[in-house]
Design an enzyme around this catalytic site. Structure first.
Site, mmCIF file in Angstrom:
data_model
loop_
_atom_site.group_PDB
_atom_site.id
_atom_site.type_symbol
_atom_site.label_atom_id
_atom_site.label_comp_id
_atom_site.label_asym_id
_atom_site.label_seq_id
_atom_site.Cartn_x
_atom_site.Cartn_y
_atom_site.Cartn_z
ATOM 1 N N ASP A 15 0.825 -1.208 0.000
ATOM 2 C CA ASP A 15 0.000 0.000 0.000
ATOM 3 C C ASP A 15 0.862 1.263 0.000
ATOM 4 O OD1 ASP A 15 -2.385 1.406 0.045
ATOM 5 O OD2 ASP A 15 -2.502 1.429 2.228
ATOM 6 N N ASN A 24 -10.113 -3.136 -7.136
ATOM 7 C CA ASN A 24 -9.322 -2.139 -7.857
ATOM 8 C C ASN A 24 -9.920 -1.757 -9.207
ATOM 9 O OD1 ASN A 24 -6.050 -3.299 -6.679
ATOM 10 N ND2 ASN A 24 -7.430 -1.743 -5.845
#
Length: 258
Positions: A31, A79
């Site tokens: 991340d 995503n």
């Protein structure tokens, strides 16, 4: 015959940890790429590009310290909600990373595998993942599972659907369905449970990654964004893991001395 990965440029070596306390399977939520890039006045995609070197170095560090499985969250089922431009970049980027790095991984003795759903995933991405799987199938130093178009809930739902089909066909009795049965229908049935779950960039959530396999994982959250991570970050997380008392729901009564 595999060759060891090159040492870290700083000369750093892994900490001396009893092999019994080194996690075998480390899951990583990579991340902070976009925030890393934006903080430098760069487009988000530049953060993803910078993160490629981090993944390679972490795999090298895993080999050095004795971690045998790394699972990397490369593209989640959620995503797809990102901008079309970023989705297109990530599809092409994941494809190209595998193509660029598979020979190097193969030399190190890394077995590359893929977990995730096929629908919506670019055919070219699937081709590269499958070619990497075939090339490295005989390696046993470390297994790198690239989780592309993957979601933990999706994986469990797919397993439940397959089990339901077996029951409906009369090949499986409902009362014989156990946790072991469910595990056999997951994307990678032979994937060991996650010992250490790492997320970078200061966020403290699992984000639907390897939910079943991480039931008893130790969670370690690192502050640095993924592009600033290297094998030393992994080793620090392993040291934290080794310091924890893992009881798996059990407990030992230790009354205080009078």
């Amino acid at each position: 015959m595999s060759v060891p990965p090159p040492p870290h440029p700083s000369g750093a070596r892994p900490p001396a940890i009893d092999p019994r306390f080194v996690p075998k399977h480390v899951a990583i939520v990579m991340d902070g790429n976009g925030r890393w890039a934006n903080a430098r006045g760069l487009p988000r995609v530049e953060g993803h590009r910078a993160g490629e070197a981090s993944l390679l170095d972490v795999v090298a560090g895993a080999i050095e310290i004795g971690v045998t499985h790394i699972s990397a969250y490369a593209f989640s089922t959620e995503n797809w909600k990102r901008s079309p431009d970023e989705v297109r970049f990530l599809m092409g980027f994941n494809r190209d990373v595998i193509r660029r790095r598979r020979d190097e991984m193969n030399e190190w003795g890394v077995r590359v595998r893929w977990a995730g759903r096929r629908p919506r995933l670019w055919r070219s991405v699937i081709n590269e993942l499958e070619e990497a799987e075939q090339l490295t199938a005989g390696n046993d130093v470390c297994t790198l599972t690239m989780c592309v178009n993957y979601g933990g809930r999706a994986e469990i739902a797919d397993a439940a659907r397959a089990i339901a089909e077996e029951v409906a066909a009369g090949r499986l009795r409902p009362d014989r369905v156990t946790e072991r049965t469910v595990a056999r229908y997951l994307d990678e049935p032979d994937m060991p449970d996650v010992d250490l779950f790492i997320r970078t960039s200061g966020e403290q959530r699992t984000s639907n990654f390897l939910l079943w396999q991480s039931a008893y994982a130790e969670l370690v959250f690192l502050d640095e964004p993924w592009p600033d991570v290297d094998r030393r970050s992994l080793w620090r997380a392993v040291e934290i893991y080794a310091s924890r008392d893992r009881r798996y729901g059990g407990a030992i009564d230790t009354p205080a001395a009078e």
